[in-house]
Design an enzyme around this catalytic site. Structure first.
Site, PDB file in Angstrom:
ATOM      1  N   SER A   1       0.833  -1.207   0.000  1.00 60.86           N
ATOM      2  CA  SER A   1       0.000   0.000   0.000  1.00 60.86           C
ATOM      3  C   SER A   1       0.869   1.259   0.000  1.00 60.86           C
ATOM      4  O   SER A   1       1.657   1.472  -0.900  1.00 60.86           O
ATOM      5  CB  SER A   1      -0.963  -0.033   1.187  1.00 60.86           C
ATOM      6  OG  SER A   1      -1.898   1.015   1.109  1.00 60.86           O
TER       7      SER A   1
ATOM      8  N   ASP B   1      -2.124   6.540  -3.820  1.00 56.20           N
ATOM      9  CA  ASP B   1      -1.018   5.761  -3.273  1.00 56.20           C
ATOM     10  C   ASP B   1      -0.668   4.627  -4.236  1.00 56.20           C
ATOM     11  O   ASP B   1      -1.366   4.416  -5.239  1.00 56.20           O
ATOM     12  CB  ASP B   1      -1.347   5.262  -1.861  1.00 56.20           C
ATOM     13  CG  ASP B   1      -2.398   4.164  -1.839  1.00 56.20           C
ATOM     14  OD1 ASP B   1      -3.130   4.005  -2.827  1.00 56.20           O
ATOM     15  OD2 ASP B   1      -2.499   3.465  -0.808  1.00 56.20           O
TER      16      ASP B   1
ATOM     17  N   ASP C   1      -0.925   1.377  -4.530  1.00 55.52           N
ATOM     18  CA  ASP C   1      -1.862   0.335  -4.955  1.00 55.52           C
ATOM     19  C   ASP C   1      -3.241   0.894  -5.266  1.00 55.52           C
ATOM     20  O   ASP C   1      -4.190   0.143  -5.500  1.00 55.52           O
ATOM     21  CB  ASP C   1      -1.937  -0.795  -3.928  1.00 55.52           C
ATOM     22  CG  ASP C   1      -2.646  -0.389  -2.643  1.00 55.52           C
ATOM     23  OD1 ASP C   1      -2.452   0.759  -2.206  1.00 55.52           O
ATOM     24  OD2 ASP C   1      -3.385  -1.214  -2.077  1.00 55.52           O
TER      25      ASP C   1
ATOM     26  N   ASP D   1      -5.685   2.431  -3.689  1.00 57.48           N
ATOM     27  CA  ASP D   1      -6.908   2.349  -2.899  1.00 57.48           C
ATOM     28  C   ASP D   1      -7.162   3.650  -2.135  1.00 57.48           C
ATOM     29  O   ASP D   1      -8.289   3.917  -1.725  1.00 57.48           O
ATOM     30  CB  ASP D   1      -6.907   1.133  -1.965  1.00 57.48           C
ATOM     31  CG  ASP D   1      -5.788   1.131  -0.932  1.00 57.48           C
ATOM     32  OD1 ASP D   1      -4.893   2.007  -0.994  1.00 57.48           O
ATOM     33  OD2 ASP D   1      -5.801   0.238  -0.064  1.00 57.48           O
TER      34      ASP D   1
END
Length: 564
Positions: free
Chosen positions: A143, A296, A298, A300
């Site tokens: 993440s 960010d 990834d 999400d």
């Protein structure tokens, strides 16, 4: 250090050569941190530093996790095995290798996998699980953590991260793996045929669903310019594609569009930190952009910057969430599209402002623990019984979900809806900051903030536990001279109020404390589930923004003194 475990790894013939080389260069302190414990496989999967050792993310700890997951799938029968697993990954060091290795471990158990051809957002992996009717999913990502980290998240057949009762079944099987170094991934042709590559077909289905969230697709987009950055991560292609197809005007921060695992052109890939906006701000000032959107790695989470009176104002996750709530709910109501029993979800550490906005539009708010899996679980329940209809979900940590065809935070959805909101309000002569300030004037002035103590290694982990234990045992009656009127303990599942103790129901046990203060503010404390940090959350209510800020400074200082 667990010397016997270290020696076992050091002497094992299957130890990956690159990890063996690293092992030979480590000093005693590094060895202790790498081997003093096993990296925790918790309800959010695993996340940690890359490197050799039982307390690190590496091929062997990933294989151990996959072995446990494979055994869990087998325990659910042949149909579960046949449905297989979707696998996605981000731009980090070893993400592709871990993804392919995961597919190979599953194949050894006769379980098919569907691996994205290249990096994709976490929300698209969640979508792919349901779209392909898989039994589960794997996302290799850390993440928003620094470049030294990687991680591994598991999803159920609904595309939701495993909730505690399912995660426990996997954890028990992971912990039953005695020798992770004994797991090999040499496949025969029949097993190799179980690994399938996916890409464009899933992309197109995902894009179609995201574009379907638009409330005013024909709105004038010519007066708003967006600066967008994926922070070297997975949002690069999907967000650009969505903006292009939907007609938005944007400038990408090109230096941050390469999938660089070292994040070379950003001080931090975390939109919660100001450093993530540095280069985007330069672009925005040069182009005179209206908003900045930062995802960010990834994809999400999404951070927002807004040009307001000539300066760029960075919104917190609570603030951008509140603006989205106001826009979405006002439009649903105006169009007569609000469902009969609407419900919004947020967490116990999310600001009170969003709940007040929801109540204004007749939307009920339900709270969950931190972790979007709990929101996903609620969505699934109401999807079955239809007692309530989902209209929005968000966390203070810069993550939201507009339409639940995904069961995780979805930055591409948020980017599209924020752009639409910016266009809508600009046509009224307003910025998104104007909208936020209008909500403060209408519903109350709040300053939401977060501080944290970073405490690394074995000693740090013990200190974080001690902080929560000491607070739990202290029975605080006041903070900075303001009376504590209620305390919620999510580990002990109790509420203490007016000298009475009653049960706190509806939550899985979690090491969280929340203090409600006489002035309408609250403070919550919890260990991070993904970083070596003890986090402090503040939702401080004041008579004005200045008053709320002054009180926040005082409360933060008081909590610092309490936990030294």
């Amino acid at each position: 250090m667990r010397t016997e475990v270290y020696e076992f790894w050091k002497q094992h013939p299957n130890l990956d050569p690159s990890l063996k080389s690293e092992l030979e260069t480590m000093d005693d302190a590094a060895l202790n941190d790498a081997f003093y414990t096993d990296i925790e496989f918790g309800t959010a999967g695993m996340r940690g530093l890359l490197g050799v050792g039982t307390n690190r993310i590496n091929l062997h700890t990933i294989r151990k996790a996959n072995e446990g997951f494979a055994r869990y799938i087998e325990s659910n029968g042949e149909e579960a095995k046949k449905r297989g697993v979707a696998i996605g990954y981000d731009n980090r060091h070893m993400s592709y290798e871990f993804a392919m290795d995961s597919a190979k471990v599953l194949a050894k158990h006769g379980i098919p996998s569907y691996v994205f051809a290249s990096l994709r957002p976490t929300p698209e992996l969640s979508f792919a699980v349901r779209h392909l009717h898989c039994f589960g999913g794997i996302m290799v990502t850390a993440s928003h953590n620094p470049k030294e980290y990687n991680g591994y998240k598991l999803y159920d057949e609904k595309g939701c991260q495993l909730v505690p009762h399912l995660a426990k079944q996997v954890i028990d099987r992971v912990n039953a793996v005695e020798d992770p170094l004994a797991i090999t991934v040499d496949l025969n042709k029949e097993q190799e045929a179980l690994i399938h590559v996916i890409g464009e077909e899933v992309d197109e289905a995902y894009y179609e669903k995201v574009m379907g969230i638009q409330l005013n697709p024909q709105i004038n987009k010519d007066d708003v310019l967006i600066v967008f950055t994926p922070e070297h991560g997975t949002a690069n292609i999907p967000v650009k594609e969505l903006y292009t197809r939907c007609g938005y005007h944007f400038v990408a921060v090109e230096e941050q569009c390469t999938p660089d695992p070292d994040f070379s052109n950003t001080p931090t890939p975390n939109p919660e930190e100001k450093g993530a906006y540095e280069l985007a701000l330069q672009y925005a000032k040069k182009a005179d952009a209206d908003i900045i959107l930062v995802c960010d790695p990834d994809a999400d989470r999404m951070g927002v910057g807004v040009k307001h009176h000539g300066e760029y104002v960075l919104l917190t996750g609570n603030q951008s969430g509140s603006v989205l709530i106001e826009y979405i709910f006002s439009q649903l109501k105006a169009k007569g599209e609000m469902p009969p029993h609407p419900v919004m979800f947020n967490t116990v550490v999310t600001s009170d402002l969003g709940e007040k906005i929801a109540a204004k539009y007749g939307v009920e708010t339900e709270k969950t623990l931190t972790g979007f899996k709990f929101i996903g679980e609620k969505v699934a329940q109401y999807e079955i019984n239809n007692e309530k209809q989902y209209v929005f979900g968000y966390e203070e940590s810069y993550g939201s979900l507009i339409s639940p065809f995904v069961r995780d935070k979805d930055a591409p959805q948020a980017c599209l809806m924020l752009a639409e909101a910016a266009c809508y309000y600009k046509a009224q002569g307003k910025t998104l900051v104007d909208v936020l300030y209008g909500l403060y004037e209408e519903l109350g002035y709040y300053e939401e903030s977060q501080t944290s103590l970073t405490l690394k290694g074995q000693e740090g982990a013990e200190r974080i536990k001690a902080i929560l234990t000491d607070l739990r045992n202290s029975d605080l009656s006041q903070i900075n001279g303001t009376k504590v009127v209620k305390m919620e303990d999510y580990k002990e599942a109790v509420i203490k109020e007016n000298g009475a103790v009653k049960a706190l129901c509806g939550f899985t046990s979690s090491d969280v404390l929340k203090y409600y203060l006489e002035d309408g503010s609250w403070i919550a404390i919890r260990p991070s589930g993904t970083e070596p940090k003890c986090k402090f959350y503040y939702c401080i209510k004041g008579d004005s923004l200045a008053d709320a800020h002054e009180k926040t400074v005082r409360y933060q200082k008081a909590m610092q003194e309490l936990t030294q």
